[in-house]
Design a protein around this motif. Sequence first.
Motif, PDB file in Angstrom:
ATOM      1  N   VAL A   1       6.233  -4.671 -13.003  1.00  0.00           N
ATOM      2  CA  VAL A   1       7.299  -4.034 -13.839  1.00  0.00           C
ATOM      3  C   VAL A   1       8.324  -4.976 -14.287  1.00  0.00           C
ATOM      4  O   VAL A   1       8.633  -5.883 -13.618  1.00  0.00           O
ATOM      5  CB  VAL A   1       7.840  -2.981 -12.828  1.00  0.00           C
ATOM      6  N   GLY A   2       8.755  -4.639 -15.774  1.00  0.00           N
ATOM      7  CA  GLY A   2       9.922  -5.441 -16.183  1.00  0.00           C
ATOM      8  C   GLY A   2      10.834  -4.395 -16.562  1.00  0.00           C
ATOM      9  O   GLY A   2      10.812  -3.684 -17.221  1.00  0.00           O
ATOM     10  N   SER A   3      12.502  -4.805 -16.464  1.00  0.00           N
ATOM     11  CA  SER A   3      13.298  -4.138 -16.858  1.00  0.00           C
ATOM     12  C   SER A   3      14.581  -4.891 -17.086  1.00  0.00           C
ATOM     13  O   SER A   3      14.747  -6.089 -16.740  1.00  0.00           O
ATOM     14  CB  SER A   3      13.513  -2.796 -15.734  1.00  0.00           C
TER      15      SER A   3
ATOM     16  N   GLY B   1       0.743  -1.189   0.126  1.00  0.00           N
ATOM     17  CA  GLY B   1       0.058   0.097  -0.014  1.00  0.00           C
ATOM     18  C   GLY B   1       0.901   1.471   0.019  1.00  0.00           C
ATOM     19  O   GLY B   1       0.296   2.291  -0.203  1.00  0.00           O
ATOM     20  N   LEU B   2       2.329   1.083   0.260  1.00  0.00           N
ATOM     21  CA  LEU B   2       3.162   2.197   0.075  1.00  0.00           C
ATOM     22  C   LEU B   2       3.959   2.406  -1.154  1.00  0.00           C
ATOM     23  O   LEU B   2       4.000   3.510  -1.913  1.00  0.00           O
ATOM     24  CB  LEU B   2       4.055   2.136   1.335  1.00  0.00           C
ATOM     25  N   VAL B   3       4.489   1.396  -1.616  1.00  0.00           N
ATOM     26  CA  VAL B   3       5.230   1.430  -2.751  1.00  0.00           C
ATOM     27  C   VAL B   3       4.264   0.841  -3.832  1.00  0.00           C
ATOM     28  O   VAL B   3       3.430  -0.082  -3.700  1.00  0.00           O
ATOM     29  CB  VAL B   3       6.301   0.172  -2.672  1.00  0.00           C
ATOM     30  N   HIS B   4       4.504   1.410  -5.222  1.00  0.00           N
ATOM     31  CA  HIS B   4       3.570   1.258  -6.125  1.00  0.00           C
ATOM     32  C   HIS B   4       3.981   0.091  -6.877  1.00  0.00           C
ATOM     33  O   HIS B   4       3.060  -0.629  -7.521  1.00  0.00           O
ATOM     34  CB  HIS B   4       3.526   2.531  -6.981  1.00  0.00           C
ATOM     35  N   GLY B   5       5.243  -0.080  -7.448  1.00  0.00           N
ATOM     36  CA  GLY B   5       5.320  -1.400  -8.012  1.00  0.00           C
ATOM     37  C   GLY B   5       6.350  -2.169  -7.895  1.00  0.00           C
ATOM     38  O   GLY B   5       7.302  -1.923  -6.817  1.00  0.00           O
ATOM     39  N   ILE B   6       6.789  -3.361  -8.501  1.00  0.00           N
ATOM     40  CA  ILE B   6       7.755  -4.277  -8.143  1.00  0.00           C
ATOM     41  C   ILE B   6       8.346  -4.964  -9.500  1.00  0.00           C
ATOM     42  O   ILE B   6       7.319  -5.275 -10.226  1.00  0.00           O
ATOM     43  CB  ILE B   6       7.425  -5.299  -6.975  1.00  0.00           C
ATOM     44  N   GLU B   7       9.490  -5.396  -9.445  1.00  0.00           N
ATOM     45  CA  GLU B   7      10.023  -5.771 -10.637  1.00  0.00           C
ATOM     46  C   GLU B   7       9.742  -7.333 -10.788  1.00  0.00           C
ATOM     47  O   GLU B   7      10.277  -8.119 -10.095  1.00  0.00           O
ATOM     48  CB  GLU B   7      11.404  -5.865 -10.861  1.00  0.00           C
TER      49      GLU B   7
ATOM     50  N   ILE C   1       9.257 -13.874 -11.765  1.00  0.00           N
ATOM     51  CA  ILE C   1       8.490 -14.172 -10.947  1.00  0.00           C
ATOM     52  C   ILE C   1       7.218 -13.224 -10.684  1.00  0.00           C
ATOM     53  O   ILE C   1       7.519 -12.188 -10.615  1.00  0.00           O
ATOM     54  CB  ILE C   1       9.336 -14.371  -9.534  1.00  0.00           C
ATOM     55  N   ASP C   2       6.089 -13.843 -10.317  1.00  0.00           N
ATOM     56  CA  ASP C   2       4.915 -13.144 -10.282  1.00  0.00           C
ATOM     57  C   ASP C   2       4.783 -12.341  -8.825  1.00  0.00           C
ATOM     58  O   ASP C   2       3.882 -12.752  -8.163  1.00  0.00           O
ATOM     59  CB  ASP C   2       3.740 -13.671 -10.951  1.00  0.00           C
ATOM     60  N   TYR C   3       5.640 -11.637  -8.768  1.00  0.00           N
ATOM     61  CA  TYR C   3       5.442 -10.785  -7.153  1.00  0.00           C
ATOM     62  C   TYR C   3       4.249 -10.134  -7.053  1.00  0.00           C
ATOM     63  O   TYR C   3       3.887  -9.891  -5.967  1.00  0.00           O
ATOM     64  CB  TYR C   3       6.894 -10.191  -6.814  1.00  0.00           C
TER      65      TYR C   3
END
Length: 272
Positions: free
Chosen positions: A217-219, A190-196, A206-208
Amino acid sequence: KVIAPVSDLIAENFLDKKIKSQVQKIKSEQPELRIGETHCHSIFSDGNFPIRQLMERSASLGLDFLVITEHIIPKQFSLEDSLLSFKERLHVFENWKLKNTPPIDVYPAFEISTLQGHLILIFPPQFLKDKYHSDIRSQFSKFSHTMDNMDNVAQLANLFGGASIIPHPAIERSYPFGAPIDFIKQNLTGLVHGIEDVSTGHGYDIDYSKELNMASVGSSDDHFNMTIGTTVTGYASNLHSNLIAALQAKATQAIKIDESLNDLFTAARIVL
């Protein structure tokens, strides 16, 4: 210095054509989709190529946006290094030299070292301009000298109307690198918006995001101007005005563009 010339040759003679072709295919099937790189580095931190080259190559590949994430690491890479990088991004954008290719959108962003690992913060485009840098300094100068808890740093993105992304989660190093999943669940939901979810540079898929209810997010985490574009982040431009809005709405997706060097990267990681 040894790898950079080799990576340049690989990109130019092997990867670029494949990436560009796949990007064109995806865009023809989904015209509203905007795709781009959300994690890479230039010579203003530990990357090996100038910003102009990163921007021009990304644009020539057909990407719509580029997020360069210089490191802020105490006593190694300072906030001032990132602000110089901001200025150079804006200068290249305003003095675009690549013929027959429009300038790529760029965002002010950096990758901060926290006590639990790295965190990417992305800000609205106006913060590329000098007149807004004092606002950035007021909140982030201290991180040139010290680290704080990741949840405290993540809150600052919201003050600036920006977005935050957890890069390479759960990957352990001898120093704080990838935030542990238990810490993320307990402190960052609820605080951080995205994750790789997908990273070319770190070799995982991995579907975190579903587990943690965050934007996907993909990078590439590219340092050599080679793997930019191999894994990207996409969002629907008919629904969201820009990348930050899409991240805030948890409406981005990780997209794998090219996996032809995966075996080589896996071998390299084992050696290193």
